[in-house]
Design an enzyme around this catalytic site. Structure first.
Site, short mmCIF file in Angstrom:
data_model
loop_
_atom_site.label_atom_id
_atom_site.label_comp_id
_atom_site.label_asym_id
_atom_site.label_seq_id
_atom_site.Cartn_x
_atom_site.Cartn_y
_atom_site.Cartn_z
N GLY A 46 132.60 84.80 20.26
CA GLY A 46 132.81 84.14 21.55
C GLY A 46 132.81 82.64 21.38
O GLY A 46 132.23 82.11 20.43
N GLN A 51 132.17 73.79 23.83
CA GLN A 51 131.86 73.77 22.39
C GLN A 51 132.94 73.05 21.58
O GLN A 51 132.70 72.66 20.44
CB GLN A 51 131.71 75.20 21.85
CG GLN A 51 130.48 75.91 22.38
CD GLN A 51 130.38 77.30 21.80
OE1 GLN A 51 130.95 78.25 22.32
NE2 GLN A 51 129.67 77.43 20.70
N HIS A 141 127.09 78.56 28.47
CA HIS A 141 127.63 77.31 27.91
C HIS A 141 128.30 76.47 28.99
O HIS A 141 128.25 75.24 28.94
CB HIS A 141 128.69 77.62 26.84
CG HIS A 141 128.14 77.83 25.46
ND1 HIS A 141 127.48 76.84 24.77
CD2 HIS A 141 128.19 78.90 24.62
CE1 HIS A 141 127.14 77.31 23.56
NE2 HIS A 141 127.56 78.55 23.45
NI NI Z 1 127.34 79.86 21.81
#
Ligand code: NI
Length: 173
Positions: A46, A51, A141
């Site tokens: 994932g 990110q 996230h």
């Molecule tokens: Ni992560």
């Protein structure tokens, strides 16, 4: 498609909230494809847009290689929202932004989510086990939450210290 650099903790950008996308247009679709390629190359199951430094509510998930019983095809989602949870389970998690660290996190055992898919269609899906854990981790996230934020302050401090040291060592190379 392109492989994008993945940010690692500690990094302020990983702690920020991502904004919803208006539509899954060509730009978002391109981002999804790049994120998927980046995730496969890592390799991981994932990846969330923050990110790779993009504060948009976009995630990609593919647990196919890890668990054949569940969904094989990758999920490319925008604006994912958990609308129902059921039960609890402990799962040992890792994260491409928290390299070489794993820890058990308590998650919902079953979740129902709604989102936009890669064709800008509204979808609804129910997930259990690894897929449920993975979706909860990626959706976290988008709120600037890492799996280590679910741990005790002490455990988190130890992991962050290790990450800082690893980063410093890398910078000196
Ligand atoms: Ni992560």
């Amino acid at each position: 498609m392109a492989i994008l650099p993945i940010l690692t903790a500690p990094d302020k950008r990983l702690k920020q909230k991502s904004l919803p996308v208006a539509d899954v247009d060509l730009t978002i679709r391109q981002l999804m494809d790049d994120m998927l390629e980046t995730m496969y190359a890592a390799p991981g199951v994932g990846l969330a847009a923050p990110q790779v430094g993009i504060l948009k509510q976009v995630i990609v998930v593919d647990i196919g290689s890890e668990q054949d019983k569940q969904i094989h095809t990758p999920l490319l989602l925008a604006n994912p929202e958990i609308i129902r949870t059921e039960g609890e389970l402990l799962w040992k998690e890792g994260c491409l932004s928290v390299p070489d660290q794993v820890a058990e996190v308590l998650r919902a055992a079953v979740i129902e989510i709604r989102a936009l898919d890669h064709n800008n269609r509204k979808i609804h899906l129910e997930a259990t086990e690894l897929l449920a854990v993975c979706l909860q981790h990626e959706i976290d996230h988008l709120q600037g939450t890492l799996f280590i934020d679910h741990l005790s302050r002490l455990k988190r401090a130890i992991i962050l210290q290790k990450l800082k040291k690893a980063k410093e060592a890398k910078e000196q190379e």
